[in-house]
Design an enzyme around this catalytic site. Structure first.
Site, short mmCIF file in Angstrom:
data_model
loop_
_atom_site.label_atom_id
_atom_site.label_comp_id
_atom_site.label_asym_id
_atom_site.label_seq_id
_atom_site.Cartn_x
_atom_site.Cartn_y
_atom_site.Cartn_z
N CYS A 129 -18.21 -1.27 54.70
CA CYS A 129 -17.48 -0.21 56.13
C CYS A 129 -15.68 -0.21 55.26
CB CYS A 129 -17.34 -0.98 57.36
SG CYS A 129 -15.84 -0.82 57.48
N GLY A 130 -15.04 1.36 54.94
CA GLY A 130 -13.62 1.12 54.50
C GLY A 130 -12.63 0.40 55.13
N HIS A 131 -12.91 0.19 56.15
CA HIS A 131 -11.96 -0.27 57.71
C HIS A 131 -12.09 -1.77 56.95
CE1 HIS A 131 -9.76 2.99 59.44
NE2 HIS A 131 -11.43 3.82 59.47
N CYS A 132 -12.82 -2.76 56.97
CA CYS A 132 -13.15 -3.87 56.88
C CYS A 132 -12.80 -4.09 55.55
CB CYS A 132 -15.17 -3.76 56.52
SG CYS A 132 -15.57 -4.01 58.39
#
Length: 630
Positions: free
Chosen positions: A195-198
């Protein structure tokens, strides 16, 4: 004969001289070639501006290869903060001359580097430190002063420097309950490795954990790989990544804090305080109510062991960001606020009292009173007939529709409160007639963007009004210099009767829209998204780094699916267009929704991976009943 010999000798000498000259020339050419080869094989030194190396996608890797530590600034040429920081950064370069290389990168031109180091804002300062032969990027989040930056760089330049042990706890199914149930308070992040946001949150989360672990009373942060520990993700209703939840002795609460180090730290410090403060004197409670500008809630109990107090504080823990909670065991205080043991009283601020409504609302406890019942009661009575909508409370208090907001120079300070109340009283007259509509006043200076979206930013009138329907569509009232209760009443009646047309902010329709990814604007949303076909739509912002990274992948997806007549791949610039349907919310970028055929009012938010295979798999699953499955 002698003459013949002499000629031969001269000829041999001449040939020898020629041979020597040729060999010398060959040696010189060979040396020249060797020097040329050396010049061609050696990488050129990057350009320097006032002591700062200028790096690009092309020269970056070769430049850092042999360096133990490198200070990097990612900037944008148009960024005001970058321009302000530039002189300081040049002084830093001078201070570190001969010790550490100081470089800068135009992240708008060197997009590969910006993506590699997940640069989403400017300026971003990172320190590269070689650890076990690999460069590790450490985000610098300290003060942007010469001394502070130089001190941090020199600290990392120490050959004995080691990264501190990870402060974020790693939880699994085996240790989750034991850890969470025994913690007075702990924040847990449910994440996915892809996950990019993670990935963006990870350094901020770790930095917050490092700071919070060193407090007198440590406040722990933990993480769970919800793809590996799927049972935990299911147990706590994790439907997207990252999901953060606060736990108190095993009881879960929704997290509504920031997603950076400062936001996380401040949230945890606030959450570590008691949810309700004790009030022990009449003078204290009167002072609280007199100065309150928002809802105040007071619980009356017979002592610290009262079981009702536990339920009350449990709801306070969930709602502490929305309301101010107090409690008292003092009989005099109870008499002054008009409640008895086992009751809760909710007060509106004095400035919002009117002849049309109560000043306070009481809730009596029963043996079966639950936290959910309390929260419902607070929500039902938290908004006065005409309160003030602010940037802080607009989402948590004024999310109910239909809503009518009256914008003007709202100011309750001593010099302006009379004028503010004059206009509010006119709104009260109308609000009392339409109890199913929520009414509010708002300071126009705080909501210039809302006024601009409906074309009222340059309105010449002192009072402006916008009505919001159940789909959150906006209906501006035509500016009227004779604004009064009658004018407002007529506008509200027309609004409720469906006689008004919504104002939808829309970019121009594209002249051609035959590409693999359909461009949606405000005026074409209903046609392209709410039509008959399945639609996967991306809401993006032109400045968003994650959106730019997704763009080529999304385009490949569109090309892959262009021949499939059961699905449309689309995108919409959510900064230039209104989304004319409340079920589709772009609260971050990029946001993706699956709008299923026959159920457009119930879109599915996509929270999966951002690679082509991930997106194709998702679409295939949604089209599994179709014969055209890819």
């Amino acid at each position: 004969l002698n003459m013949y010999r002499w000629k031969n000798i001269l000829l041999l000498i001449s040939l020898g001289l020629l041979l020597t000259a040729s060999l010398s020339k060959a040696d010189e050419e060979e040396n020249d070639d060797s020097e040329d080869e050396e010049e061609e094989s050696a990488p050129s030194e990057p350009e320097r501006e006032n002591g700062v190396y200028v790096l690009t996608d092309d020269n970056f890797d070769s430049f850092i290869e042999d360096k133990e530590v490198v200070l990097l600034e990612f900037y944008a040429p148009w960024c005001g903060h970058c321009k302000t920081f530039a002189p300081t950064y040049e002084k830093i370069a001078q201070a570190l001359e001969g010790k550490v290389a100081v470089a800068k990168i135009d992240a708008t031109a060197s997009k590969d580097l910006g993506g590699r180091y997940e640069v989403t804002g400017y300026p971003t300062v990172k320190i590269l430190k070689k650890v076990d032969g690999e460069h590790q990027a450490i985000t610098y989040d300290g003060a942007r002063t010469e001394d502070a930056v130089v001190q941090k760089v020199m600290e990392l330049s120490d050959p004995d420097w080691k990264p501190p042990p990870e402060a974020v706890l790693t939880l699994t199914t085996e240790n989750f309950d034991e850890t969470v149930n025994n913690a007075d308070i702990i924040l847990v992040e449910f994440y996915a490795p892809w996950c990019g946001h993670c990935k963006k949150l990870a350094p901020e989360y770790e930095a917050a954990a490092q700071e919070l672990k060193n407090r007198d009373t440590p406040l722990p942060l933990a993480k769970v790989d919800a793809t590996a520990e799927s049972a935990l993700g299911t147990r706590f209703d994790v439907s997207g990544y990252p999901t953060l939840k606060l736990f108190r002795r095993g009881r879960a609460y929704e997290y509504d804090g920031g997603r950076d180090k400062t936001g996380i730290v401040n949230y945890m410090l606030e959450q570590s305080k008691p949810p309700s403060t004790s009030v022990e004197t009449v003078k204290a409670i009167r002072n609280i109510l007199h100065h309150s500008s928002d809802v105040t809630i007071i619980g009356c109990f017979n002592g610290a062991d009262d079981t009702n107090l536990e339920v009350y504080q449990d709801s306070g823990n969930s709602l502490r960001s929305e309301y101010t909670f107090h409690h008292t065991f003092n009989k005099d205080v109870m008499d002054d606020v008009g409640c008895s043991e086992g009751e809760i009283v909710l007060f509106h601020p004095e400035r919002f009292h009117s002849k049309y409504e109560k000043k306070s609302y009481k809730f009596p406890f029963s043996k079966s009173t639950t936290k959910a019942e309390l929260e419902k009661y607070f929500s039902s009575h938290s908004v006065p007939l005409v309160g003030q909508r602010t940037r802080d409370n607009k989402d948590k208090r004024y999310g109910k529709r239909p809503l009518v907001v009256v914008y003007y120079g709202v100011d309750f300070s001593f010099d302006y409160r009379v004028a503010t109340q004059v206009w509010r009283n006119k709104v009260l007259e109308v609000a009392n007639q339409f109890k199913k509509v929520t009414f509010a006043i708002a300071n126009e200076e705080d909501f210039q963007e809302e006024l601009k979206r409906v074309g009222l930013e340059d309105s010449p009138e002192e009072i402006n009004v916008i009505a919001y329907d159940d789909e959150d569509r906006k209906y501006p009232m035509e500016p009227n210099e004779e604004f009064d209760a009658e004018v407002l009443q007529e506008f509200v009646e027309d609004f409720l009767a469906g006689k008004l047309k919504p104002k939808i902010k829309s970019a121009p329709k594209p002249k051609k829209n035959s590409g693999a990814v359909k461009v949606v604007v405000g005026d074409t949303f209903n046609e392209l998204v709410m039509g008959k076909k399945n639609v996967l739509i991306e809401f993006y912002a032109p400045w968003c780094g994650h959106c730019k990274k997704l763009e080529p992948v999304f385009k490949k997806l569109g090309k892959k699916l262009k021949g499939n007549d059961k699905v449309v791949i689309a995108k919409m610039d959510a900064t230039a267009n209104d989304i004319p349907h409340s079920a589709y919310k772009a609260e971050g970028f990029p946001t993706l929704y699956w709008a299923p055929e026959g159920s457009k009012d119930k879109p599915v938010k996509y929270d999966g991976g951002r690679e082509l295979d991930d997106l194709l798999k998702f679409v295939n699953e949604k089209l599994s009943s179709s014969k055209d499955e890819l």
